[in-house]
Write a protein that holds these residues in place. Structure first.
Motif, short mmCIF file in Angstrom:
data_model
loop_
_atom_site.label_atom_id
_atom_site.label_comp_id
_atom_site.label_asym_id
_atom_site.label_seq_id
_atom_site.Cartn_x
_atom_site.Cartn_y
_atom_site.Cartn_z
N LEU A 90 45.94 80.73 34.89
CA LEU A 90 47.13 81.17 35.61
C LEU A 90 46.81 82.25 36.63
CD1 LEU A 90 49.92 81.30 32.86
CD2 LEU A 90 49.95 79.93 34.96
N GLN A 91 45.66 82.89 36.50
CA GLN A 91 45.27 83.96 37.42
C GLN A 91 44.79 83.44 38.77
OE1 GLN A 91 45.59 87.24 36.47
NE2 GLN A 91 46.45 86.41 34.58
N LEU A 92 44.39 82.18 38.84
CA LEU A 92 43.68 81.68 40.01
C LEU A 92 44.60 81.25 41.15
CD1 LEU A 92 40.97 79.54 38.17
CD2 LEU A 92 40.71 81.84 39.15
N GLU A 93 44.28 81.73 42.33
CA GLU A 93 45.00 81.32 43.54
C GLU A 93 44.82 79.82 43.74
OE1 GLU A 93 47.29 82.05 47.03
OE2 GLU A 93 46.84 83.32 45.30
N GLY A 94 45.90 79.13 44.01
CA GLY A 94 45.85 77.68 44.19
C GLY A 94 46.30 76.91 42.97
N VAL A 95 46.35 77.59 41.82
CA VAL A 95 46.86 76.98 40.59
C VAL A 95 48.35 77.27 40.52
CG1 VAL A 95 46.83 77.03 38.07
CG2 VAL A 95 44.68 77.09 39.34
N SER A 96 49.17 76.23 40.59
CA SER A 96 50.62 76.43 40.62
C SER A 96 51.27 76.30 39.26
CB SER A 96 51.26 75.43 41.59
OG SER A 96 50.99 74.10 41.21
N LYS A 97 50.61 75.60 38.35
CA LYS A 97 51.22 75.39 37.03
C LYS A 97 50.15 75.16 35.98
CE LYS A 97 54.86 72.54 34.86
NZ LYS A 97 55.79 71.41 35.08
N VAL A 98 50.34 75.75 34.82
CA VAL A 98 49.46 75.52 33.67
C VAL A 98 50.35 75.28 32.45
CG1 VAL A 98 47.61 76.39 32.21
CG2 VAL A 98 47.69 77.05 34.62
N VAL A 99 50.15 74.15 31.80
CA VAL A 99 50.95 73.79 30.62
C VAL A 99 50.02 73.64 29.42
CG1 VAL A 99 52.48 72.06 29.60
CG2 VAL A 99 52.67 72.61 32.04
N SER A 100 50.37 74.26 28.32
CA SER A 100 49.60 74.12 27.09
C SER A 100 50.06 72.89 26.33
CB SER A 100 49.77 75.36 26.22
OG SER A 100 49.13 76.48 26.79
N GLY A 101 49.10 72.19 25.73
CA GLY A 101 49.47 70.99 24.98
C GLY A 101 48.32 70.43 24.18
N TYR A 102 48.46 69.16 23.83
CA TYR A 102 47.47 68.50 22.97
C TYR A 102 47.06 67.17 23.60
CZ TYR A 102 50.43 71.51 20.08
OH TYR A 102 51.18 72.57 19.61
N THR A 103 45.77 66.86 23.52
CA THR A 103 45.30 65.59 24.04
C THR A 103 43.99 65.20 23.34
OG1 THR A 103 44.92 64.32 26.07
CG2 THR A 103 43.90 66.49 25.96
N GLY A 104 43.63 63.92 23.51
CA GLY A 104 42.36 63.46 22.95
C GLY A 104 42.43 62.98 21.51
N GLY A 105 43.64 62.86 20.98
CA GLY A 105 43.77 62.46 19.58
C GLY A 105 44.35 61.07 19.40
N HIS A 106 44.69 60.74 18.16
CA HIS A 106 45.15 59.38 17.83
C HIS A 106 46.54 59.36 17.19
CE1 HIS A 106 42.87 61.01 14.34
NE2 HIS A 106 43.90 60.52 13.66
N VAL A 107 47.22 60.50 17.16
CA VAL A 107 48.55 60.58 16.56
C VAL A 107 49.57 60.84 17.66
CG1 VAL A 107 50.04 61.88 14.98
CG2 VAL A 107 47.65 61.42 14.36
N ALA A 108 50.62 60.06 17.70
CA ALA A 108 51.65 60.24 18.71
C ALA A 108 52.52 61.47 18.41
CB ALA A 108 52.53 59.00 18.79
N ASN A 109 52.91 62.16 19.46
CA ASN A 109 53.83 63.31 19.35
C ASN A 109 53.40 64.32 18.29
OD1 ASN A 109 55.69 62.13 21.29
ND2 ASN A 109 56.21 60.68 19.66
N PRO A 110 52.17 64.82 18.39
CA PRO A 110 51.69 65.76 17.38
C PRO A 110 52.39 67.12 17.48
CG PRO A 110 50.17 65.69 19.21
CD PRO A 110 51.19 64.62 19.47
N THR A 111 52.50 67.78 16.37
CA THR A 111 53.03 69.14 16.33
C THR A 111 51.86 70.11 16.22
OG1 THR A 111 53.15 69.17 13.91
CG2 THR A 111 55.10 68.36 15.12
N TYR A 112 52.13 71.37 16.49
CA TYR A 112 51.09 72.39 16.37
C TYR A 112 50.55 72.44 14.94
CZ TYR A 112 48.87 77.02 16.58
OH TYR A 112 47.98 78.07 16.51
N LYS A 113 51.45 72.37 13.98
CA LYS A 113 51.04 72.41 12.58
C LYS A 113 50.12 71.25 12.24
CE LYS A 113 52.96 72.67 7.88
NZ LYS A 113 54.21 72.71 7.06
N ALA A 114 50.42 70.06 12.76
CA ALA A 114 49.58 68.90 12.49
C ALA A 114 48.23 69.01 13.18
CB ALA A 114 50.30 67.63 12.94
N VAL A 115 48.24 69.47 14.42
CA VAL A 115 46.98 69.61 15.16
C VAL A 115 46.06 70.63 14.49
CG1 VAL A 115 45.98 70.40 17.36
CG2 VAL A 115 47.96 68.87 17.37
N CYS A 116 46.66 71.68 13.93
CA CYS A 116 45.87 72.73 13.27
C CYS A 116 45.12 72.23 12.04
CB CYS A 116 46.77 73.90 12.88
SG CYS A 116 47.21 74.97 14.27
N THR A 117 45.53 71.10 11.49
CA THR A 117 44.81 70.55 10.34
C THR A 117 43.49 69.91 10.77
OG1 THR A 117 45.79 68.32 10.51
CG2 THR A 117 47.01 69.99 9.24
#
Length: 201
Positions: free
Chosen positions: A42-69
């Motif tokens: 978010l500090q970098l000039e030219g970056v307009s948006k940063v969104v935190s999330g989950y990717t690279g897995g095999h479960v649809a619509n994961p929650t933070y609690k599930a990802v933490c396992t």
């Protein structure tokens, strides 16, 4: 010894980047806890948006609690929207390799598990080529004491994390993890990229 920034500049491959003509482009990185990485990019000039999330897995619509396992296969990641006329994908890769230790397998510091793995999720053949190129060159030049373990994989489905994870550092600066983990990493990052920060313009 060359700095990481100088090395990346020297080794910048002559790869066509079609996004240069686009108004915005996207990048997706995993580099440990997404609270840390989000705050850095978010500090970098030219970056307009940063969104935190989950990717690279095999479960649809994961929650933070599930990802933490560690059982969903997802990594904590950030989705970046940027202006390639202001900051290039090469520069984002440079920031990615500075933002964390890409030689640590499935962990960053005290955060341990596959959800904290180092990964570049590419959106195009050009991004894939550049990611693989830099990893190869950084290893060849022994910039790190160990080999880079960063995963390079195609960007598929990105799941936006729960609302309380978004802009976490800026909204929770007095929280212990922010003070003792994120702030020191952020200050180091800002020193390296002092000429590319929004606040320096």
């Amino acid at each position: 010894m060359l700095t990481l920034a100088c090395l990346l500049l020297l080794f910048t491959p002559q790869i066509a980047q079609s996004a240069e003509s686009a108004k915005t482009d996207s990048a997706t990185f995993a580099a440990g806890c997404f609270w840390c990485v989000e705050a850095q990019f978010l500090q970098l000039e030219g970056v307009s948006k940063v969104v935190s999330g989950y990717t690279g897995g095999h479960v649809a619509n994961p929650t933070y609690k599930a990802v933490c396992t560690g059982k969903t296969g997802h990594a904590e990641a950030i989705s970046i929207v940027y202006d390639p006329a202001v900051i290039t994908y090469d520069e984002l890769l440079e920031a990615f390799f500075v933002a964390h230790d890409p030689t640590q397998l499935n962990r960053q510091g005290n955060d341990v598990g596959t959800q904290y793995r180092s990964a570049i999720f590419y959106h195009s053949a050009a991004q894939k080529e550049k990611a693989e190129y830099y990893i190869r060159k950084l290893d060849e030049e022994n910039i790190y004491p160990k080999k880079i373990v960063t995963e390079v994989a195609p960007m598929e489905k990105f799941y936006v994390a729960e609302e309380y994870h978004q802009n976490y550092y800026n909204l929770n600066k007095n929280q212990g993890y922010c003070q003792f983990v994120i702030t020191p990493k952020l200050e180091k990052f800002k020193k390296v990229f002092k000429d590319k920060l929004k606040e320096s313009k």
